[in-house]
Design a protein around this motif. Sequence first.
Motif, PDB file in Angstrom:
ATOM      1  N   ILE A 159     -14.146   4.134  46.752  1.00  0.00           N
ATOM      2  CA  ILE A 159     -13.708   3.155  45.752  1.00  0.00           C
ATOM      3  C   ILE A 159     -12.812   2.109  46.402  1.00  0.00           C
ATOM      4  O   ILE A 159     -11.831   2.450  47.075  1.00  0.00           O
ATOM      5  CB  ILE A 159     -12.894   3.839  44.623  1.00  0.00           C
ATOM      6  CG1 ILE A 159     -13.579   5.132  44.138  1.00  0.00           C
ATOM      7  CG2 ILE A 159     -12.618   2.866  43.476  1.00  0.00           C
ATOM      8  CD1 ILE A 159     -14.941   4.934  43.540  1.00  0.00           C
ATOM      9  N   ALA A 160     -13.154   0.843  46.218  1.00  0.00           N
ATOM     10  CA  ALA A 160     -12.321  -0.233  46.764  1.00  0.00           C
ATOM     11  C   ALA A 160     -11.365  -0.787  45.699  1.00  0.00           C
ATOM     12  O   ALA A 160     -10.239  -1.180  45.997  1.00  0.00           O
ATOM     13  CB  ALA A 160     -13.211  -1.368  47.280  1.00  0.00           C
ATOM     14  N   ASP A 161     -11.795  -0.812  44.447  1.00  0.00           N
ATOM     15  CA  ASP A 161     -10.983  -1.441  43.395  1.00  0.00           C
ATOM     16  C   ASP A 161     -11.444  -0.912  42.031  1.00  0.00           C
ATOM     17  O   ASP A 161     -12.608  -0.506  41.882  1.00  0.00           O
ATOM     18  CB  ASP A 161     -11.183  -2.972  43.472  1.00  0.00           C
ATOM     19  CG  ASP A 161     -10.133  -3.701  42.657  1.00  0.00           C
ATOM     20  OD1 ASP A 161      -9.131  -3.069  42.311  1.00  0.00           O
ATOM     21  OD2 ASP A 161     -10.335  -4.899  42.371  1.00  0.00           O
ATOM     22  N   LEU A 162     -10.537  -0.933  41.049  1.00  0.00           N
ATOM     23  CA  LEU A 162     -10.909  -0.460  39.713  1.00  0.00           C
ATOM     24  C   LEU A 162     -10.183  -1.291  38.651  1.00  0.00           C
ATOM     25  O   LEU A 162      -9.021  -1.646  38.823  1.00  0.00           O
ATOM     26  CB  LEU A 162     -10.517   1.014  39.568  1.00  0.00           C
ATOM     27  CG  LEU A 162     -10.790   1.659  38.210  1.00  0.00           C
ATOM     28  CD1 LEU A 162     -11.348   3.058  38.397  1.00  0.00           C
ATOM     29  CD2 LEU A 162      -9.532   1.710  37.365  1.00  0.00           C
ATOM     30  N   GLU A 163     -10.907  -1.581  37.593  1.00  0.00           N
ATOM     31  CA  GLU A 163     -10.309  -2.399  36.513  1.00  0.00           C
ATOM     32  C   GLU A 163     -10.819  -1.883  35.162  1.00  0.00           C
ATOM     33  O   GLU A 163     -12.011  -1.615  35.002  1.00  0.00           O
ATOM     34  CB  GLU A 163     -10.751  -3.854  36.715  1.00  0.00           C
ATOM     35  CG  GLU A 163     -10.122  -4.819  35.734  1.00  0.00           C
ATOM     36  CD  GLU A 163     -10.763  -6.216  35.859  1.00  0.00           C
ATOM     37  OE1 GLU A 163     -10.330  -7.095  35.108  1.00  0.00           O
ATOM     38  OE2 GLU A 163     -11.694  -6.390  36.673  1.00  0.00           O
ATOM     39  N   ILE A 164      -9.882  -1.711  34.228  1.00  0.00           N
ATOM     40  CA  ILE A 164     -10.284  -1.248  32.889  1.00  0.00           C
ATOM     41  C   ILE A 164     -10.073  -2.391  31.895  1.00  0.00           C
ATOM     42  O   ILE A 164      -8.987  -2.973  31.831  1.00  0.00           O
ATOM     43  CB  ILE A 164      -9.468  -0.023  32.435  1.00  0.00           C
ATOM     44  CG1 ILE A 164      -9.658   1.129  33.423  1.00  0.00           C
ATOM     45  CG2 ILE A 164      -9.876   0.410  31.024  1.00  0.00           C
ATOM     46  CD1 ILE A 164      -8.753   2.328  33.143  1.00  0.00           C
ATOM     47  N   THR A 165     -11.103  -2.703  31.142  1.00  0.00           N
ATOM     48  CA  THR A 165     -10.985  -3.755  30.129  1.00  0.00           C
ATOM     49  C   THR A 165     -11.110  -3.119  28.759  1.00  0.00           C
ATOM     50  O   THR A 165     -12.115  -2.462  28.452  1.00  0.00           O
ATOM     51  CB  THR A 165     -12.110  -4.801  30.276  1.00  0.00           C
ATOM     52  OG1 THR A 165     -12.190  -5.168  31.648  1.00  0.00           O
ATOM     53  CG2 THR A 165     -11.849  -6.013  29.411  1.00  0.00           C
ATOM     54  N   ARG A 166     -10.069  -3.339  27.920  1.00  0.00           N
ATOM     55  CA  ARG A 166     -10.120  -2.788  26.558  1.00  0.00           C
ATOM     56  C   ARG A 166     -10.947  -3.709  25.659  1.00  0.00           C
ATOM     57  O   ARG A 166     -11.017  -4.918  25.884  1.00  0.00           O
ATOM     58  CB  ARG A 166      -8.719  -2.666  25.975  1.00  0.00           C
ATOM     59  CG  ARG A 166      -7.822  -1.731  26.770  1.00  0.00           C
ATOM     60  CD  ARG A 166      -6.802  -1.110  25.868  1.00  0.00           C
ATOM     61  NE  ARG A 166      -7.444  -0.268  24.862  1.00  0.00           N
ATOM     62  CZ  ARG A 166      -6.791   0.303  23.858  1.00  0.00           C
ATOM     63  NH1 ARG A 166      -5.508   0.107  23.736  1.00  0.00           N
ATOM     64  NH2 ARG A 166      -7.426   1.061  22.988  1.00  0.00           N
ATOM     65  N   THR A 167     -11.541  -3.126  24.665  1.00  0.00           N
ATOM     66  CA  THR A 167     -12.316  -3.924  23.722  1.00  0.00           C
ATOM     67  C   THR A 167     -11.375  -4.862  22.971  1.00  0.00           C
ATOM     68  O   THR A 167     -10.321  -4.442  22.527  1.00  0.00           O
ATOM     69  CB  THR A 167     -12.977  -3.024  22.667  1.00  0.00           C
ATOM     70  OG1 THR A 167     -13.501  -1.907  23.329  1.00  0.00           O
ATOM     71  CG2 THR A 167     -14.048  -3.764  21.903  1.00  0.00           C
ATOM     72  N   SER A 168     -11.742  -6.083  22.859  1.00  0.00           N
ATOM     73  CA  SER A 168     -10.891  -7.018  22.104  1.00  0.00           C
ATOM     74  C   SER A 168     -11.231  -6.921  20.616  1.00  0.00           C
ATOM     75  O   SER A 168     -12.324  -6.488  20.228  1.00  0.00           O
ATOM     76  CB  SER A 168     -11.119  -8.444  22.584  1.00  0.00           C
ATOM     77  OG  SER A 168     -12.404  -8.862  22.204  1.00  0.00           O
ATOM     78  N   LEU A 169     -10.286  -7.345  19.806  1.00  0.00           N
ATOM     79  CA  LEU A 169     -10.531  -7.376  18.360  1.00  0.00           C
ATOM     80  C   LEU A 169     -11.705  -8.304  18.056  1.00  0.00           C
ATOM     81  O   LEU A 169     -12.476  -8.076  17.129  1.00  0.00           O
ATOM     82  CB  LEU A 169      -9.258  -7.865  17.647  1.00  0.00           C
ATOM     83  CG  LEU A 169      -9.203  -7.670  16.143  1.00  0.00           C
ATOM     84  CD1 LEU A 169      -9.420  -6.228  15.764  1.00  0.00           C
ATOM     85  CD2 LEU A 169      -7.871  -8.170  15.601  1.00  0.00           C
ATOM     86  N   GLU A 170     -11.823  -9.310  18.861  1.00  0.00           N
ATOM     87  CA  GLU A 170     -12.921 -10.255  18.672  1.00  0.00           C
ATOM     88  C   GLU A 170     -14.272  -9.554  18.810  1.00  0.00           C
ATOM     89  O   GLU A 170     -15.184  -9.769  18.011  1.00  0.00           O
ATOM     90  CB  GLU A 170     -12.801 -11.366  19.711  1.00  0.00           C
ATOM     91  CG  GLU A 170     -13.900 -12.399  19.601  1.00  0.00           C
ATOM     92  CD  GLU A 170     -13.692 -13.556  20.577  1.00  0.00           C
ATOM     93  OE1 GLU A 170     -12.533 -13.835  20.905  1.00  0.00           O
ATOM     94  OE2 GLU A 170     -14.680 -14.136  21.004  1.00  0.00           O
ATOM     95  N   GLU A 171     -14.373  -8.667  19.817  1.00  0.00           N
ATOM     96  CA  GLU A 171     -15.637  -7.957  20.001  1.00  0.00           C
ATOM     97  C   GLU A 171     -15.916  -7.002  18.845  1.00  0.00           C
ATOM     98  O   GLU A 171     -17.043  -6.869  18.384  1.00  0.00           O
ATOM     99  CB  GLU A 171     -15.617  -7.211  21.342  1.00  0.00           C
ATOM    100  CG  GLU A 171     -15.756  -8.151  22.515  1.00  0.00           C
ATOM    101  CD  GLU A 171     -15.315  -7.523  23.828  1.00  0.00           C
ATOM    102  OE1 GLU A 171     -16.008  -7.768  24.823  1.00  0.00           O
ATOM    103  OE2 GLU A 171     -14.299  -6.817  23.853  1.00  0.00           O
ATOM    104  N   ILE A 172     -14.856  -6.365  18.370  1.00  0.00           N
ATOM    105  CA  ILE A 172     -15.022  -5.480  17.207  1.00  0.00           C
ATOM    106  C   ILE A 172     -15.512  -6.302  16.014  1.00  0.00           C
ATOM    107  O   ILE A 172     -16.423  -5.916  15.293  1.00  0.00           O
ATOM    108  CB  ILE A 172     -13.667  -4.833  16.831  1.00  0.00           C
ATOM    109  CG1 ILE A 172     -13.095  -4.050  17.997  1.00  0.00           C
ATOM    110  CG2 ILE A 172     -13.817  -3.966  15.588  1.00  0.00           C
ATOM    111  CD1 ILE A 172     -13.818  -2.791  18.318  1.00  0.00           C
ATOM    112  N   PHE A 173     -14.867  -7.446  15.849  1.00  0.00           N
ATOM    113  CA  PHE A 173     -15.230  -8.333  14.742  1.00  0.00           C
ATOM    114  C   PHE A 173     -16.706  -8.700  14.815  1.00  0.00           C
ATOM    115  O   PHE A 173     -17.442  -8.624  13.828  1.00  0.00           O
ATOM    116  CB  PHE A 173     -14.358  -9.601  14.809  1.00  0.00           C
ATOM    117  CG  PHE A 173     -14.723 -10.656  13.822  1.00  0.00           C
ATOM    118  CD1 PHE A 173     -14.168 -10.660  12.559  1.00  0.00           C
ATOM    119  CD2 PHE A 173     -15.634 -11.662  14.153  1.00  0.00           C
ATOM    120  CE1 PHE A 173     -14.509 -11.644  11.641  1.00  0.00           C
ATOM    121  CE2 PHE A 173     -15.982 -12.639  13.249  1.00  0.00           C
ATOM    122  CZ  PHE A 173     -15.416 -12.628  11.991  1.00  0.00           C
ATOM    123  N   VAL A 174     -17.142  -9.075  16.021  1.00  0.00           N
ATOM    124  CA  VAL A 174     -18.534  -9.488  16.188  1.00  0.00           C
ATOM    125  C   VAL A 174     -19.470  -8.315  15.903  1.00  0.00           C
ATOM    126  O   VAL A 174     -20.501  -8.461  15.243  1.00  0.00           O
ATOM    127  CB  VAL A 174     -18.754 -10.049  17.616  1.00  0.00           C
ATOM    128  CG1 VAL A 174     -20.239 -10.254  17.891  1.00  0.00           C
ATOM    129  CG2 VAL A 174     -17.996 -11.357  17.786  1.00  0.00           C
TER     130      VAL A 174
END
Lengths: 253, 352
Positions: free
Chosen positions: B283-298
């Motif tokens: 593993i060289a790098d790791l990033e976690i992206t949380r779901t945005s409210l906008e995506e939930i809305f969509v």
Amino acid sequence: MFSTGARALFRREILRFVRRPKNTFLPPAITNVLYFAVFGIVLGGRIDRIAGFDYILFILPGLIVLGTISNAFENASFSIFHGRWNEYIHETLTSPLSYLEMVVAYVAASAVRGLIVGAIIAAIGALFTPVTVEHALYLVVTMGVISVLFAGFGIIGGLWARDFDDLTVMNQFILRPLVFFGAVFYSLEMLTPTWRQVSRLNPMVYMVDSVRYGFLGYSDLVPLTSLGVLVGLTAVVLAIDVTLFKRGFGLTD
Amino acid sequence: MPPAIETRDLRKEYGDLQALSGLSLTVEEGEFFGLLGPNGAGKTTFINTLVGLVRKSGGEARVFGHDVETDYQQARDAIGLAPQEFNVDRFFPIREVLAHKAGYHGIPQAEAKRRADDVLERVGIYDKRNERFDWLSGGMKRRLLLARALVTEPDLLILDEPTAGVDVQLRHDLWELVTELNEEGTTVLLTTHYIEEAERLCDRVAILDEGRTVTVATPDELKERGTDTIAVRLESPPASVPPLGEYAHETSLADDRLEVRVDDGGSTAPRLLNDLEAAGHEIADLEITRTSLEEIFVDLTDREDRTVTRSSASGREGGEGDGDGEGGGAEDSDGNGKTDDRPPERETEGVA
């Protein structure tokens, strides 16, 4: 009935026309100067006296009625319709005023405008001929009733209209012809019996006749009957106004 | 104390169109409540039903326990509304407009004038108090709508798209002001297209679609309902996606970057790293992206005509009064079919 809120609306309505005298008071003043000058002075001298009165004095009550009811009607219909058109009537509709209070405030302010214009016309008439008042109380009551009646009609017109042309149509093509055929410029006695009967269907006849009685003491009809008809009609129109507000006719989706 | 707003099975029909189709919603006293939804979801119809500008076809609606039709005077007295449309009295200077509005709510004349001055100062346009509405800039018009809503000191403040089409500074000013009001005890109902706004301000949000409530939750609860994305950069690009456990709902590989959709990124990341290392990947790098409210809305309102705006990406940040569509140009887009045939204001003033 006249709560603080209703008084605020009434004050707003009064200020709206008082601050625009060029739009509200000057036009009827100029028009009536012309009426008195042309019909009273220029033509009046060539027309026989009617029922014993100079022609200019005979037409004066009718012109006062014409000015009063036109302005009461115009004020109410324009105020309601302009508020609807630009949607600022929502300021009133979303307030805690009762529907009755709303109607009373709009009608009262418009009636006041009609009465002011009526007084202006009477004052102008007085410049052309001596004006007498034979039945002052009857005159005051009648003027009050007819200005309220046409303010009430104006509310219906303002709620019904879909654009500004509709307001013009109501004033020019309905109101004005009815007044002109309401014995403003002639006596009912000058008509044939058939037309005299037909004229009795025109509510303007009762108004002009009543106001003429107040000023001159002369009438073609029974004064109290005329006043009774007008009071009854006014009550009906105001009831319709309140009902339309309650139902949101022309006001709510 | 009854809820600030309570509706049950609220319905509004326009012919065949169902603007509200059984909307049930409760907003507690003191809440900062957001209404989200695509265009046509019924947000404005809902608000207008509460203030009496729309007549419901069925169901119940109460404001602080007062039925909006049978106890309409009490219900309306409790509400201050800042609508989308610029529906302000054009005949009077704005100070008088506010004093009149306070007067309609039964506030005596002297007190109404004092309140008008106070709210004009509070929204920052006191120096324009003698101007008429038409001469204000777009941003000032928005401020005035808020001032008019506040002049009656309402228990329930309803803001319908208050920051649409306004500049960043004004938006932040408005946020600060309504937050302050809410902290002072005023219940706030906010409709917005700006997801960031709802996320930042609201205690709870309701997502509306096609005239009914899709969901009601706090912004955090909503975000927890979505999936997270774990993006891993590998030292050596693999030929195919490595085999992973059932926690991986979806995977994609682009060169040395592997993206994995999971329910909870924080708790799943260690398992994912173990699985990758067990498969021989470094593993060289790791990033976690949380779901945005906008995506939930969509996700919740998955329709072609939806409109959702993230303010940071908005093209309307340029200046006061230059908004379009739903925002600064709301006056031209009121949905009543009057857009093109309205005469200019000054033409109409001379009529009577």
